[in-house]
Design an enzyme around this catalytic site. Structure first.
Site, mmCIF file in Angstrom:
data_model
loop_
_atom_site.group_PDB
_atom_site.id
_atom_site.type_symbol
_atom_site.label_atom_id
_atom_site.label_comp_id
_atom_site.label_asym_id
_atom_site.label_seq_id
_atom_site.Cartn_x
_atom_site.Cartn_y
_atom_site.Cartn_z
ATOM 1 N N SER A 77 0.836 -1.234 0.095
ATOM 2 C CA SER A 77 -0.023 -0.086 0.023
ATOM 3 C C SER A 77 0.919 1.313 0.103
ATOM 4 O O SER A 77 2.086 1.169 0.260
ATOM 5 C CB SER A 77 -0.766 0.035 1.422
ATOM 6 O OG SER A 77 -0.308 0.134 2.442
ATOM 7 N N LYS A 78 0.218 2.269 -0.279
ATOM 8 C CA LYS A 78 0.918 3.713 -0.294
ATOM 9 C C LYS A 78 1.536 3.904 1.277
ATOM 10 O O LYS A 78 2.418 4.771 1.311
ATOM 11 C CB LYS A 78 0.039 4.694 -0.830
ATOM 12 C CG LYS A 78 -1.034 5.334 0.060
ATOM 13 C CD LYS A 78 -1.901 6.245 -0.405
ATOM 14 C CE LYS A 78 -3.036 6.857 0.252
ATOM 15 N NZ LYS A 78 -3.977 7.807 -0.186
ATOM 16 N N ARG A 79 1.039 3.456 2.352
ATOM 17 C CA ARG A 79 1.508 3.630 3.490
ATOM 18 C C ARG A 79 2.637 2.869 3.653
ATOM 19 O O ARG A 79 3.276 3.204 4.594
ATOM 20 C CB ARG A 79 0.329 3.312 4.604
ATOM 21 C CG ARG A 79 -0.792 4.174 4.570
ATOM 22 C CD ARG A 79 -1.930 3.562 5.686
ATOM 23 N NE ARG A 79 -2.397 2.277 5.246
ATOM 24 C CZ ARG A 79 -3.422 2.358 4.488
ATOM 25 N NH1 ARG A 79 -4.108 3.618 3.868
ATOM 26 N NH2 ARG A 79 -4.097 1.268 3.958
#
Length: 517
Positions: free
Chosen positions: A266-268
């Site tokens: 994910s972007k996290r």
């Protein structure tokens, strides 16, 4: 299947930045189309107006352009099967939703979101299972199957919002062959009655992508595995609409996993571990949070594509470095892995380094000029090319170059004072000065001549390279690591080298004094 030509589509939703997983999906579609002389199409699936993000469509197109994955048909290119934005095809979806209603294969549902939420909560609390809108409940809910025609007509006249749901048959099985996963089977009793037309008149993905794929003559649907569970509904829709003979082949790609292999990337994860997960810089419109992309991190597009091509697929041998032409020839959809592919940023850096090494100075300078003009403008192209030649095997990304090669462009470069304290011996000042004088007097000022001058000086003074060379490197470059010292001096030129050598001993003494204090 009636398709005479390979036609594939990449169909992202403009609900945010294009994730690396989406780039891989686009790439695999592109490779497959090119391998078989087919068409690669871009279609923007913007039916979910509640999640629409301003600028996302442009970002998707800009990313594909940077990577060279150019569609032959799309919103900008046009084509015989447009429009290529689903929001511009709204009337077409209504036609087919009505066709399913008339055939008794779909129905109108007037249940409010609040009513459905209450049902879900009741099921979870009392039945301990999740609520599913299906054959077990459809005949007692607020829909056209349960209500009388008079009641339905009254609701329609009152402009009561409703959705259209497809009616899943009971006690049947849905089969299809997935090009990645093989034979797939679903029991229709496990499927819910998906909404195909929303209350705002927009279609859901399930109806829109079926209608569009049919009319755009899509031969193969290559997409992420998150859509595998919905494919049974899509197969049923093809059957319900009488398009079974035109149904495309399906291929569902494995997930891209976190670096440690647990869960979807994910972007996290990028923010947490300090690596990009988007192809280009993305700024969230609402929060203004900024995410750097592979492009801004100094990756060449060819290297980035080569890296992601092998996240879930390989050609069946040990070959890793592959040009786009090689990838097209080698690509085999049946060699895509069923299991998730772990994202390894260090591997991405390795790929980029290999491409930097293989690229000509002219190619790299042209790329700097187009994408990093501030780097390109650091010096004239001829000087830049010479410096670049010294560092191409020492950097993993293009943005490392200015800092790594800083001694060539600025007198304000890093000096390793710890090594100066360790290596500089004041009693050797005469030895150092003699060496500096020998270097400055070397003509022509070329790598081989400079090396010969230092070697003869070391021999003449009966000294050692371990005494001389570290001091020379610290004087010229400030640190002990770097390219060949004599090559560096040739590129810098006599004037810059002379200035550095003359200033070095006083600086070394000042460092030594700080130590003695």
């Amino acid at each position: 299947m009636s398709h005479s030509k390979v036609r594939v589509r990449f169909a992202p939703s403009p609900t945010g930045a294009l994730h690396i997983g989406g780039v891989r999906t686009a790439l695999y579609n592109y490779l497959f189309a090119k391998k078989f002389g087919g068409d690669f199409i871009l279609r923007i699936e913007d039916t979910d107006q509640t999640r629409f993000v301003e600028g996302a469509e442009k970002y998707i197109k800009d990313s594909l352009q940077w990577l060279g994955i150019e569609p032959v048909e799309g919103p900008d290119q046009g084509g015989p099967h447009g429009p290529y934005r689903q929001s511009e095809r709204k009337s077409m979806y209504h036609t087919y939703a009505q066709q399913l209603l008339d055939a008794g294969l779909a129905y109108m549902a007037f249940d409010t979101p609040e009513e459905l939420d209450a049902l879900r909560e009741d099921y979870e609390q009392n039945k301990k299972i999740s609520f599913k809108y299906d054959a077990s409940v459809r005949n007692r809910l607020n829909n056209s199957l349960h209500l009388s025609p008079v009641e339905v007509e009254a609701l329609l006249e009152a402009k009561t919002p409703y959705v259209i749901r497809m009616m899943i048959p009971e006690d049947e099985e849905v089969f299809f062959n997935d090009l990645v996963r093989g034979h797939v089977r679903f029991d229709t009793n496990e499927l819910d009655d998906k909404v195909i037309l929303k209350a705002d008149g927009m279609p859901t993905y399930h109806l829109a992508n079926i209608v569009d794929d049919y009319h755009m003559q899509i031969s193969h649907v290559i997409r992420g595995e998150e859509w595998l569970s919905s494919t049974a509904h899509h197969v049923l829709l093809y059957q319900m609409l009488g398009w079974e003979d035109s149904m495309p082949a399906f291929a569902h790609l494995p997930l891209l996993l976190k670096p440690k292999g647990s869960g979807k990337l994910s972007k996290r994860d990028g923010a947490k571990f300090g690596f990009p997960v988007f192809p280009m810089r993305w700024i969230e419109p609402d929060s203004q949070d900024e995410y750097q992309g592979f492009k801004e991190n100094g990756f060449l597009p060819e290297a980035f594509l080569n890296f992601i091509s092998l996240l879930g697929w390989n050609p069946g041998d040990d070959q890793e470095i592959m040009s786009m032409d090689t990838l097209i020839k080698a690509f085999d959809i049946e060699k895509i892995s069923k299991s998730g592919a772990r994202f390894d940023y260090n591997k991405a850096l390795w790929f980029n380094q290999q491409y930097i090494i293989q690229s000509s100075n002219e190619t790299l300078l042209d790329y700097f000029k187009l994408n990093f003009p501030s780097i390109y403008d650091m010096a004239d192209p001829e000087y830049m090319a010479k410096v670049l030649e010294l560092y191409r095997e020492r950097i993993h990304t293009l943005i490392e170059f200015p800092e790594s090669a800083k001694p060539f462009f600025s007198d304000d470069y890093f000096r390793d004072d710890q090594q100066i304290k360790k290596r500089y011996k004041e009693e050797n000042d005469e030895l150092y000065a003699g060496m500096f004088e020998k270097i400055i007097g070397t003509e022509p000022f070329l790598q081989a001549n400079l090396k010969a001058s230092v070697e003869s000086y070391v021999e003449e003074k009966e000294s050692k390279f371990g005494v001389i060379l570290p001091i020379l490197r610290l004087a010229i470059a400030g640190i002990l690591q770097g390219p060949d010292m004599f090559a560096m001096m040739e590129v810098m030129g006599k004037e810059k080298v002379s200035t550095r050598l003359e200033a070095s001993i006083p600086y070394f003494k000042s460092v030594k004094m700080r130590k003695d204090e």
